[in-house]
Design an enzyme around this catalytic site. Structure first.
Site, mmCIF file in Angstrom:
data_model
loop_
_atom_site.group_PDB
_atom_site.id
_atom_site.type_symbol
_atom_site.label_atom_id
_atom_site.label_comp_id
_atom_site.label_asym_id
_atom_site.label_seq_id
_atom_site.Cartn_x
_atom_site.Cartn_y
_atom_site.Cartn_z
ATOM 1 N N LEU A 1 21.296 -28.310 -3.688
ATOM 2 C CA LEU A 1 20.053 -27.746 -3.152
ATOM 3 C C LEU A 1 19.941 -26.224 -3.235
ATOM 4 O O LEU A 1 18.921 -25.670 -2.821
ATOM 5 C CB LEU A 1 19.814 -28.190 -1.701
ATOM 6 C CG LEU A 1 19.741 -29.703 -1.466
ATOM 7 C CD1 LEU A 1 19.483 -29.993 0.016
ATOM 8 C CD2 LEU A 1 18.662 -30.340 -2.338
ATOM 9 N N ALA B 1 15.218 -49.889 -11.625
ATOM 10 C CA ALA B 1 15.496 -50.951 -10.656
ATOM 11 C C ALA B 1 16.957 -50.955 -10.221
ATOM 12 O O ALA B 1 17.275 -51.368 -9.096
ATOM 13 C CB ALA B 1 15.113 -52.304 -11.252
ATOM 14 N N GLU C 1 11.977 -32.054 -0.923
ATOM 15 C CA GLU C 1 12.535 -32.716 -2.106
ATOM 16 C C GLU C 1 13.083 -34.094 -1.767
ATOM 17 O O GLU C 1 13.762 -34.711 -2.591
ATOM 18 C CB GLU C 1 13.638 -31.855 -2.727
ATOM 19 C CG GLU C 1 13.155 -30.576 -3.376
ATOM 20 C CD GLU C 1 14.205 -29.970 -4.297
ATOM 21 O OE1 GLU C 1 14.901 -30.733 -4.997
ATOM 22 O OE2 GLU C 1 14.326 -28.735 -4.310
ATOM 23 N N GLY D 1 13.367 -38.190 -0.701
ATOM 24 C CA GLY D 1 12.913 -39.399 -1.368
ATOM 25 C C GLY D 1 11.656 -39.967 -0.751
ATOM 26 O O GLY D 1 10.999 -39.332 0.090
ATOM 27 N N GLU E 1 0.817 -1.201 0.000
ATOM 28 C CA GLU E 1 0.000 0.000 0.000
ATOM 29 C C GLU E 1 0.860 1.264 0.000
ATOM 30 O O GLU E 1 0.520 2.257 -0.651
ATOM 31 C CB GLU E 1 -0.925 0.016 1.223
ATOM 32 C CG GLU E 1 -1.943 -1.122 1.247
ATOM 33 C CD GLU E 1 -1.459 -2.322 2.029
ATOM 34 O OE1 GLU E 1 -2.280 -2.932 2.739
ATOM 35 O OE2 GLU E 1 -0.252 -2.663 1.944
#
Length: 361
Positions: free
Chosen positions: A207, A167, A290, A292, A56
């Protein structure tokens, strides 16, 4: 019913507010548009950084004397308290604003009451215009105030069959370059980025935010219960951004005290509520998770995920780890249902954003 001119001005204010994402914490993002008595826009502003002038004030400075008799459109109820800056309700009144239209009421008990102050001064106040749109743009701060803990956005990238790696453990690259760049935008909008010990061991992640000019680097957090995953020389320990390693109260570490927070254990490792409380005490109001599948499962089990952002790649693997590990859900009736709020192509991938349907207001 709102006039189209009001809707247009408020949409402009919402767009302005978004320009402050990542730089205003622990304050909200706020946008403001001011029109003169004849309805022409004469000022605009957004909250640019914590401790700086509010939206404002920026808009009033640009409008000058043309604000008198005009309307202020604000994405959040004007504040009513003096902190590092003065109360915006008073600034609007002193500028001669005749009408204030705002989208979302201020849930902060220290700052609320601006609407009542404006009405008492004879200003017409119209609440709730485009409230849902403004809430979405300010979801992190609003959630942190209402819940007393940081807002948690869980981000993952997976194949169409839900695999985050093959895999044999290989995972680079499931998602597109465009998706990976988009993740840096999410990091730049967050106060902290959190991963677990598995990610720290497997990827040695950095990161920090890359590729976004002027970004405020988030706090990098590794949940390393046994203090065994983050070794001297790890990329996360460089000087690119601040770092905190969360370990168990009884764990042994050679890391300096300023890099470490000790937390109680629970059945899954470290207590997620304790971790979020510790981050909140450090001024963190938004977390990008983030980690696993194991860490994600722990957060989901603790009821500590507010939003999910999934990058789905047009890839099939058929085997390999899933995006989410055990989250304490054993039957379909207990499944967490999500409301999809956005689906957007990003490169060759599809980004899906969703919130929990059980999420409180």
């Amino acid at each position: 019913m709102a006039q189209q001119a009001d809707i247009t001005a408020m949409r402009s204010a919402i767009a302005l507010a978004a320009r402050g994402l990542g730089s205003t914490s622990p304050n909200p993002v706020v946008g403001c548009v001011i029109t003169d008595a004849s309805g022409h826009q004469v000022g605009e502003g957004w909250h640019r950084r914590a401790g700086g002038p509010h939206a404002e004030v920026h808009a009033l400075r640009e409008a000058g004397v043309l604000a008198r008799g005009g309307t202020a459109y604000v994405t959040l109820e004007p504040c009513n308290h003096t902190g590092r800056t003065g109360p915006c309700a008073q600034a609007l009144t002193e500028a001669g604003i005749a009408r204030v239209v705002y989208a979302v009421g201020d849930p902060n008990p220290q700052a609320t009451g601006g609407a009542d102050t404006l009405r008492a001064a004879g200003v017409e106040v119209v609440p709730g215009l485009l409230a849902e749109e403004a809430e979405a743009g300010n979801i992190a701060w609003l959630t942190s105030v209402r819940r007393g803990r940081p807002f948690v956005r869980w981000k993952y990238a997976a194949t169409l069959d839900g695999r985050i790696a093959a895999a044999d453990g290989t995972s680079r690259w499931i998602s597109s370059a465009e998706s990976r760049a988009d993740v840096h935008r999410l990091r730049a909008e967050s106060d902290a980025v959190v991963v677990g010990s598995g990610t720290a061991r497997a990827d040695d992640p950095h990161l920090a935010v890359r590729g976004i000019e002027g970004a405020v680097q988030p706090l990098r957090v590794v949940v390393d219960t046994e203090a065994s995953a983050v070794k001297p020389g790890a990329r996360v320990l460089d000087d690119a951004a601040p770092t905190l390693i969360a370990i168990a109260e009884d764990a042994v570490t050679t890391l300096p005290d300023e890099r470490v927070v000790r937390l109680p254990r629970d059945a899954r490792g470290l207590s997620v509520p304790a971790l979020l409380a510790a981050l909140y005490d450090r001024g963190v109001r938004s977390v990008l998770l983030e980690g696993g599948p194991t860490l994600a499962g722990a957060f989901v089990a603790a009821g500590a995920v507010d939003q999910v952002v999934g990058y789905l790649a047009p890839v099939l693997l058929g085997a390999g780890p899933h995006a989410l590990a055990d989250a304490g859900i054993t039957t379909i009736t207990d499944a967490l249902r999500l409301d999809i709020t956005e689906t957007t192509p990003v490169g060759s991938d599809l980004r899906i954003t969703a919130t929990l349907t059980s999420q409180g207001a």
